[in-house]
Scaffold this motif. Structure first.
Motif, PDB file in Angstrom:
ATOM      1  N   ASN A 105      26.920 -54.568  35.196  1.00 22.82           N
ATOM      2  CA  ASN A 105      26.511 -54.822  33.811  1.00 22.82           C
ATOM      3  C   ASN A 105      26.778 -56.266  33.452  1.00 22.82           C
ATOM      4  O   ASN A 105      27.526 -56.961  34.126  1.00 22.82           O
ATOM      5  N   LEU A 127      19.085 -61.093  28.125  1.00 17.89           N
ATOM      6  CA  LEU A 127      18.614 -59.821  28.666  1.00 17.89           C
ATOM      7  C   LEU A 127      19.806 -59.024  29.187  1.00 17.89           C
ATOM      8  O   LEU A 127      20.582 -59.518  30.021  1.00 17.89           O
ATOM      9  N   GLN A 128      19.941 -57.805  28.684  1.00 15.26           N
ATOM     10  CA  GLN A 128      21.051 -56.932  29.069  1.00 15.26           C
ATOM     11  C   GLN A 128      20.686 -56.183  30.354  1.00 15.26           C
ATOM     12  O   GLN A 128      19.618 -55.586  30.454  1.00 15.26           O
ATOM     13  N   HIS A 130      20.697 -53.133  32.629  1.00 14.52           N
ATOM     14  CA  HIS A 130      20.912 -51.685  32.544  1.00 14.52           C
ATOM     15  C   HIS A 130      21.213 -51.101  33.906  1.00 14.52           C
ATOM     16  O   HIS A 130      22.006 -50.176  34.037  1.00 14.52           O
ATOM     17  N   TYR A 151      16.901 -53.712  36.304  1.00 14.08           N
ATOM     18  CA  TYR A 151      16.201 -53.271  35.084  1.00 14.08           C
ATOM     19  C   TYR A 151      16.960 -53.835  33.895  1.00 14.08           C
ATOM     20  O   TYR A 151      18.182 -53.698  33.801  1.00 14.08           O
ATOM     21  N   LEU A 152      16.213 -54.503  33.007  1.00 16.02           N
ATOM     22  CA  LEU A 152      16.798 -55.221  31.877  1.00 16.02           C
ATOM     23  C   LEU A 152      16.127 -54.817  30.577  1.00 16.02           C
ATOM     24  O   LEU A 152      14.991 -54.340  30.580  1.00 16.02           O
ATOM     25  N   SER A 153      16.831 -55.055  29.465  1.00 15.49           N
ATOM     26  CA  SER A 153      16.205 -54.869  28.157  1.00 15.49           C
ATOM     27  C   SER A 153      16.290 -56.187  27.392  1.00 15.49           C
ATOM     28  O   SER A 153      17.304 -56.881  27.430  1.00 15.49           O
ATOM     29  N   GLY A 154      15.185 -56.499  26.707  1.00 15.72           N
ATOM     30  CA  GLY A 154      15.096 -57.751  25.959  1.00 15.72           C
ATOM     31  C   GLY A 154      15.555 -57.584  24.528  1.00 15.72           C
ATOM     32  O   GLY A 154      15.990 -56.509  24.107  1.00 15.72           O
ATOM     33  N   LYS A 156      13.883 -57.396  21.694  1.00 15.91           N
ATOM     34  CA  LYS A 156      13.134 -56.487  20.824  1.00 15.91           C
ATOM     35  C   LYS A 156      13.006 -55.091  21.424  1.00 15.91           C
ATOM     36  O   LYS A 156      12.107 -54.339  21.078  1.00 15.91           O
ATOM     37  N   GLY A 157      13.891 -54.768  22.365  1.00 13.10           N
ATOM     38  CA  GLY A 157      13.860 -53.438  22.958  1.00 13.10           C
ATOM     39  C   GLY A 157      12.904 -53.306  24.124  1.00 13.10           C
ATOM     40  O   GLY A 157      12.761 -52.219  24.687  1.00 13.10           O
ATOM     41  N   ARG A 158      12.242 -54.390  24.494  1.00 14.20           N
ATOM     42  CA  ARG A 158      11.351 -54.339  25.646  1.00 14.20           C
ATOM     43  C   ARG A 158      12.171 -54.231  26.925  1.00 14.20           C
ATOM     44  O   ARG A 158      13.258 -54.799  27.029  1.00 14.20           O
ATOM     45  N   THR A 159      11.668 -53.494  27.892  1.00  9.63           N
ATOM     46  CA  THR A 159      12.366 -53.358  29.168  1.00  9.63           C
ATOM     47  C   THR A 159      11.557 -54.038  30.264  1.00  9.63           C
ATOM     48  O   THR A 159      10.331 -54.047  30.240  1.00  9.63           O
TER      49      THR A 159
END
Length: 193
Positions: A105, A127-128, A130, A151-154, A156-159
């Motif tokens: 993480n 970018l987080q 996941h 796999y990341l999330s941006g 605005k919730g985009r992956t």
């Protein structure tokens, strides 16, 4: 009775031993009490070992030998601003062992991802992570990767997801759980019985 018979009776008289008296310091040997206490203190010893004299349990000696092809677990922390992929390649080269990334993480600021279609995405921003997994082989095959996938999330919730290409820059420290290995001898298997 003759003199000879008297002599013979005298000889046949039963022999008795005199009563032995033991004297211990601080006791009176002339009293009858002493004989009672003396007879009670001299007793037969019980058979076998005395209580508490058994062999104490020993701690088993465990000797461990590290096998070079054994898996070893590690937690790797990649510092802020570092290229994650380059840091992992340096780690495998320095230790002479390959790594298999089980998970991790953290946050990245810049990444290049190869999509399944072959298209390369370059993404900037926080970018987080996941999910992250993959394999980097040990030297002399260092530089070869069995596919590092993230796999990341941006914001605005985009992956986003795909195979990682260098650079992958850490925004904050990134923590990875990995296992290292040294043996990469391939084994050929077949579906035929």
């Amino acid at each position: 009775m003759s003199n000879h018979d008297n002599e013979r009776n005298h000889k046949l008289r039963p022999f008795t031993t005199p009563q032995l008296q033991f004297q211990t310091p601080g006791t009176d040997t002339t009293t009858e009490n002493h004989h009672r206490t003396l007879s009670s203190t001299i007793a037969r010893r019980p058979r076998g070992r005395p209580l508490g004299s058994k062999n104490k349990p020993r701690i088993p000696a465990i000797v461990t030998h590290d096998r070079p092809d054994a898996l070893t677990s590690h937690v790797l922390e990649i510092t802020t601003g570092s290229d994650v992929l380059k840091s992992l390649f340096n780690y495998t080269r320095r230790n002479g062992r390959g790594i298999c990334i089980l998970g991790g993480n953290g946050v990245v600021t810049y990444i290049k991802l190869r999509q399944p279609t072959g298209k390369v995405l370059t993404i900037k921003g926080k970018l987080q992570i996941h999910s992250i997994s993959g394999t980097i082989f040990p030297p002399p095959t260092s530089g070869a990767t069995g596919g590092l996938t993230v796999y990341l999330s941006g914001p605005k919730g985009r992956t986003f997801g795909g195979s990682v290409m260098s650079p992958m820059v850490a925004s904050d420290s990134i923590t990875l759980m990995v296992v290292s290995f040294a043996n990469i001898a391939p084994e050929k298997i077949s579906s035929m019985a």
